[in-house]
Design an enzyme around this catalytic site. Sequence first.
Site, PDB file in Angstrom:
ATOM      1  N   ASP A 100      39.055  38.325  36.819  1.00 55.60           N
ATOM      2  CA  ASP A 100      37.962  37.531  36.648  1.00 55.60           C
ATOM      3  C   ASP A 100      38.624  36.624  35.250  1.00 55.60           C
ATOM      4  O   ASP A 100      38.173  36.747  34.183  1.00 55.60           O
ATOM      5  CB  ASP A 100      36.642  37.884  36.352  1.00 55.60           C
ATOM      6  CG  ASP A 100      36.155  38.678  37.733  1.00 55.60           C
ATOM      7  OD1 ASP A 100      36.719  38.369  38.783  1.00 55.60           O
ATOM      8  OD2 ASP A 100      35.274  39.399  37.419  1.00 55.60           O
ATOM      9  N   GLU A 122      38.550  49.828  40.378  1.00 50.47           N
ATOM     10  CA  GLU A 122      39.127  50.539  39.030  1.00 50.47           C
ATOM     11  C   GLU A 122      38.901  51.920  38.847  1.00 50.47           C
ATOM     12  O   GLU A 122      39.546  52.824  38.249  1.00 50.47           O
ATOM     13  CB  GLU A 122      38.987  49.570  37.715  1.00 50.47           C
ATOM     14  CG  GLU A 122      39.193  48.333  37.558  1.00 50.47           C
ATOM     15  CD  GLU A 122      38.628  47.239  38.687  1.00 50.47           C
ATOM     16  OE1 GLU A 122      37.469  47.612  39.049  1.00 50.47           O
ATOM     17  OE2 GLU A 122      39.454  46.315  39.227  1.00 50.47           O
ATOM     18  N   ASP A 171      38.335  44.921  46.005  1.00 50.03           N
ATOM     19  CA  ASP A 171      37.886  44.644  44.835  1.00 50.03           C
ATOM     20  C   ASP A 171      37.197  45.881  43.958  1.00 50.03           C
ATOM     21  O   ASP A 171      37.167  46.714  44.803  1.00 50.03           O
ATOM     22  CB  ASP A 171      36.999  43.610  44.872  1.00 50.03           C
ATOM     23  CG  ASP A 171      36.545  42.810  43.562  1.00 50.03           C
ATOM     24  OD1 ASP A 171      36.914  42.981  42.360  1.00 50.03           O
ATOM     25  OD2 ASP A 171      35.214  42.301  43.621  1.00 50.03           O
TER      26      ASP A 171
HETATM   27  O1  MIG Z   1      30.909  42.058  40.425  1.00 53.61           O
HETATM   28  O2  MIG Z   1      32.909  39.876  44.893  1.00 53.61           O
HETATM   29  O3  MIG Z   1      36.800  39.740  40.547  1.00 53.61           O
HETATM   30  O4  MIG Z   1      37.013  37.792  42.405  1.00 53.61           O
HETATM   31  O5  MIG Z   1      34.454  37.175  43.384  1.00 53.61           O
HETATM   32  C1  MIG Z   1      31.864  40.920  40.683  1.00 53.61           C
HETATM   33  C2  MIG Z   1      32.568  39.277  43.802  1.00 53.61           C
HETATM   34  C3  MIG Z   1      32.496  41.414  41.921  1.00 53.61           C
HETATM   35  C4  MIG Z   1      34.601  40.509  41.192  1.00 53.61           C
HETATM   36  C5  MIG Z   1      35.902  40.119  41.518  1.00 53.61           C
HETATM   37  C6  MIG Z   1      35.760  38.416  41.897  1.00 53.61           C
HETATM   38  C7  MIG Z   1      34.921  38.449  43.124  1.00 53.61           C
HETATM   39  C8  MIG Z   1      33.462  39.158  42.735  1.00 53.61           C
HETATM   40  N1  MIG Z   1      33.634  40.367  42.228  1.00 53.61           N
END
Ligand code: MIG
Length: 792
Positions: A501, A413, A410
């Site tokens: 998201d 980017e 996650d």
């Molecule tokens: O700042 O890890 O897209 O699926 O549950 C949010 C927490 C960070 C974004 C991801 C989401 C995940 C969440 N993350």
Amino acid sequence: MPQYFGKLQTTEQPWSIIGPVQSINNTDRTIHFNCGETSLNISILAPNLIRVRMSPTGEFTNRSVAGRKPSHSVTLPDEEWEIVPFEVRETEEKIEIETAEILVSVKRDRTSIECFDKSGKPFASDCDRALGWRAGATAGWKRIETDEHFYGFGERTGLLDKLSEVKTNWTTDALDYNSQTDEMYQAIAFYIALNPDRAYGLFFNTTFWSQFDIGAEKPGVLRMETRGPELDYYIIYGPEPARILATYTQLTGRMPLAPKWALGYHQCRWSYESEDIVRELAREFRDRQIPCDVIHLDIDYMRGYRVFTWSPQRFPDPAKLIADLKAVGFKVVTIVDPGVKYEPEANYEIFDRGVENDYFVRTAEGKLFHGYVWPDKAVFPDFLRPEVRQWWGELHKSLTEIGIAGIWNDMNEPAIAERPFGDGGEHISFPLDAPQGPEADRTTHAETHNLYGLMMAKACAEGLRKLRGGDGLRPATLRSFVLTRSGFAGVQRYSSVWMGDNQSLWDHLEMSLPMLCNMGLSGVAFVGCDIGGFAGNATAELFARWMQVGMLYPLMRGHSAMSTAQHEPWVFGDRTEKICREYINLRYQLLPYIYTLFWEAATAGTPILRPLLYHFPRDRTTYHLYDQVLLGPSLMAAPVYRPGVEHRAVYLPEGTWFDWWTGECYHGPMHILADAPLEKMPLYVRGGGIIAIAPVRQFVSEQPLDSLKMRIWPGTGEWTLYEDDGHSFEHEKGVWATTNYKVYLEGGKVIVEIAGREGEFAIPSREITVEVVGIGEQRFTDDGTVRRLIFG
Ligand code: MIG
């Protein structure tokens, strides 16, 4: 060396345009056009594939050039394509290059490129203004032909066709995205342009900020621009989307075959935040007989969000937990973020080793770059360097050795805040001039920004490929699951992708289908959206409809955010639970069919979830049809994605179609009004469709596949079932089995021909039932031999 500033570049000077062709010279696959200062190269890589490169300075420096400098998206460098015959003809006005499939013509005066199919119809042809540059940018302009429509472009919101839109390729944490959002988590500069009688694909080979303007600024003109020093793109002629994708994935790679359990249902939430909660969750699934294979652990499993640690309070004995879950058929996937907590002198191994070896991104001034993410102040590995990727990959050992079966990447980017979370800071990136990559090939973040997620996924995938079931020295024996939020062209080689998201809204449910279809048309087949919506609270009705649609997602995962309502299949009451169970059951029944689709994706780059235009590219009615999809070649869904709706229009293209539920037969092309009470998602099968069905299992490996039903719908068709052990790498050594089925009509009877089984995978004796829908069934013990069955 000129400075390329990536995203922040603002000066907009007029374009300089390439001059006339002065002379040409050819090598075995490339024609060099000398246009004064400027150089243009056209390389013939396959009869339907050419590469075009233009350098304003006459020098080619693109790092994304396989062979000379590492290319992160193109896996097959020019010199590895088999030389194909082509002819070069020069006239006074133009230079023509002809392959077995296409004609490329370059006008001498404007140095503009036009392409034609063998019947003389143009495609991918330049405008009068063809190729140009200005400070910090290069661009090309293509004509948009009458009736041409545009698909792919990687991860995109909105509907299917992108005509008249602007699509930027710059990886971004696209929080709160909607149908208007441009920059997304993924950046895949590839599109398919479709006409009723031809189609071509274009891959824009640049890692710098780039953009397509698909007739938005000027109707009829497509502009591709990159803030990099040269123009480099590939044109892939079809004439059909399937062929374009086969070639595009030959160029950028295909996905490895996923473990079969990854095709089952995944349950996720931010977060199942303690061992007790996870155990309870697993129990609910098994008690309620709702199939599920995978539980995901979000960031709260860690100790203060430190990657590669466990919270001793919440998860005191993760190894025991994972072993207990394994005993009842669950795999566990953990999230891993790129941000490493900045924590000197705290014995945080990851931070200490990273600093000691200088693995983290630094600024141009040489200072350690830091930003703020979940662990508060954090530093970031430079995944562009092979030794950093290797280190990072090996760090996963702490997870795999206690039984973690997959990794969820996650925030890559990368998503970074300038101030601590909750402090209202802006999102930032590494400075665009921050040096990145290996010493010998050092460049700046402007050139590597789009690659960060891809390289993190690569580090992870390569690490797991060494670790799972292996010992770090010998290669792994078990396939793993990798999921990433950010990525770039070629991401399919390392990871599956989810659409970040999304929100618990009907229009996000609706948008999920064209989003995933366009990902599939961009070479990324293993994709999904969070079922139920990530942000917000689903209603029972939204959730039921979403689970129906989710059954079609190549990656079927339910997920929801912190401080939203729970979104498990049973929280909305009996009626919704029953619907969820029924559709998850259906998913599990379809697994032999879906697994074969994964194999096709792995071997031919074929999308798993397909828009109708993929199979009906000559039928204009399919060009905007975003709310019907094909799961593989035969099964079509026309879901409901609005509240209170119990009927919907369904388009049935040319051919025979059968209602999955009732067996009713239709002769397309036609529209029908389908009955769709909450319990029912309209599903159809093409005449001649062949779908392998397994008994319902609570998890993929619960029992061996000791019986299989082949459902066949009257008509003409052919399909090959693919099987292997589902978890090891033996299939790479030929330990797989394929069985070809053919169906056709003959003198009022339906004939089913089963070819002899191929491959070395031994299938234990099992019962096969061949059902010709509406006609009858025949049963036999499967011994892999040739059979001819007559029905009716
Ligand atoms: O700042 O890890 O897209 O699926 O549950 C949010 C927490 C960070 C974004 C991801 C989401 C995940 C969440 N993350």
